[in-house]
Motif scaffolding. Structure first.
Motif, mmCIF file in Angstrom:
data_model
loop_
_atom_site.group_PDB
_atom_site.id
_atom_site.type_symbol
_atom_site.label_atom_id
_atom_site.label_comp_id
_atom_site.label_asym_id
_atom_site.label_seq_id
_atom_site.Cartn_x
_atom_site.Cartn_y
_atom_site.Cartn_z
ATOM 1 N N ILE A 176 0.796 -1.231 0.000
ATOM 2 C CA ILE A 176 0.000 0.000 0.000
ATOM 3 C C ILE A 176 0.822 1.270 0.000
ATOM 4 O O ILE A 176 0.253 2.362 0.031
ATOM 5 C CB ILE A 176 -0.985 0.026 1.193
ATOM 6 N N SER A 177 2.158 1.168 0.003
ATOM 7 C CA SER A 177 2.964 2.384 0.038
ATOM 8 C C SER A 177 4.142 2.261 -0.916
ATOM 9 O O SER A 177 4.178 1.395 -1.772
ATOM 10 C CB SER A 177 3.454 2.661 1.464
ATOM 11 N N ASN A 178 5.117 3.125 -0.721
ATOM 12 C CA ASN A 178 6.298 3.148 -1.579
ATOM 13 C C ASN A 178 7.387 2.215 -1.080
ATOM 14 O O ASN A 178 8.570 2.513 -1.209
ATOM 15 C CB ASN A 178 6.843 4.578 -1.675
ATOM 16 N N ASP A 235 -2.115 -9.102 -3.247
ATOM 17 C CA ASP A 235 -2.786 -8.330 -4.296
ATOM 18 C C ASP A 235 -4.284 -8.608 -4.288
ATOM 19 O O ASP A 235 -5.098 -7.697 -4.323
ATOM 20 C CB ASP A 235 -2.215 -8.651 -5.678
ATOM 21 N N GLU A 287 -7.324 -6.142 -3.121
ATOM 22 C CA GLU A 287 -8.388 -5.823 -4.084
ATOM 23 C C GLU A 287 -9.758 -6.128 -3.482
ATOM 24 O O GLU A 287 -10.687 -5.329 -3.583
ATOM 25 C CB GLU A 287 -8.173 -6.627 -5.379
ATOM 26 N N CYS A 308 -10.607 -3.515 -0.700
ATOM 27 C CA CYS A 308 -11.032 -2.223 -1.260
ATOM 28 C C CYS A 308 -12.403 -2.324 -1.921
ATOM 29 O O CYS A 308 -13.233 -1.428 -1.772
ATOM 30 C CB CYS A 308 -9.992 -1.721 -2.261
ATOM 31 N N LEU A 310 -13.636 1.324 -1.583
ATOM 32 C CA LEU A 310 -12.514 2.259 -1.531
ATOM 33 C C LEU A 310 -11.956 2.437 -2.932
ATOM 34 O O LEU A 310 -11.752 1.475 -3.655
ATOM 35 C CB LEU A 310 -11.415 1.720 -0.601
ATOM 36 N N ARG A 311 -11.707 3.680 -3.297
ATOM 37 C CA ARG A 311 -11.164 3.984 -4.625
ATOM 38 C C ARG A 311 -10.065 5.021 -4.482
ATOM 39 O O ARG A 311 -10.121 5.874 -3.592
ATOM 40 C CB ARG A 311 -12.264 4.517 -5.539
ATOM 41 N N PRO A 312 -9.084 4.984 -5.365
ATOM 42 C CA PRO A 312 -8.044 6.026 -5.308
ATOM 43 C C PRO A 312 -8.633 7.386 -5.642
ATOM 44 O O PRO A 312 -9.599 7.495 -6.401
ATOM 45 C CB PRO A 312 -7.044 5.600 -6.378
ATOM 46 N N ILE A 313 -8.049 8.409 -5.045
ATOM 47 C CA ILE A 313 -8.481 9.769 -5.361
ATOM 48 C C ILE A 313 -7.262 10.585 -5.767
ATOM 49 O O ILE A 313 -6.131 10.237 -5.458
ATOM 50 C CB ILE A 313 -9.189 10.449 -4.169
ATOM 51 N N LYS A 314 -7.513 11.657 -6.476
ATOM 52 C CA LYS A 314 -6.465 12.612 -6.807
ATOM 53 C C LYS A 314 -6.811 13.893 -6.087
ATOM 54 O O LYS A 314 -7.962 14.324 -6.067
ATOM 55 C CB LYS A 314 -6.391 12.844 -8.310
#
Length: 111
Positions: A31-33, A83, A87, A90, A95-99
């Motif tokens: 979930i991160s870098n 993975d 999935e 979420c 849950l969805r990515p946001i910008k």
């Protein structure tokens, strides 16, 4: 999982022998870098529940989980299927990515 003798909880046991550090690092990597999570020795930890965190339990699966008809896609362990687990997590929680864009004049803390 319709076995009436199973009780309120079902225990599924995977074949992976992972440490808590392995599991936490795998989740962070997903979930991160891929930041390295520091691992503390038992002597460095000063919590009242330290003894609970150091348990090494080997569980037996519930009877319904041992049935050949039980379709479980995570038998090889959480990290090998992270993975898919992420999935599903979420999707079930919508849950969805946001910008996000934060703007402001210089010195406003938005830089």
């Amino acid at each position: 999982a319709s076995d009436k003798t199973a009780g309120p909880y079902l225990i599924a046991v995977d074949k992976a022998r992972l440490t808590q550090a392995d599991i936490i690092q795998g989740i962070v990597d997903q979930i991160s870098n891929k930041n390295k999570v520091p691992v503390l020795s038992a002597e460095e930890v000063d919590y009242g529940f330290k003894d609970v965190l150091m348990l090494d339990l080997i569980m037996q699966p519930s009877a319904p989980m041992q049935d050949e008809s039980f379709q479980w896609w995570c038998k090889q362990g959480l990290l090998k299927n992270l993975d898919r687990v992420a999935e599903e997590f979420c999707r079930c929680r919508n849950l969805r990515p946001i910008k996000l864009v934060v703007t402001g004049p210089p010195g406003s803390g938005a830089e």
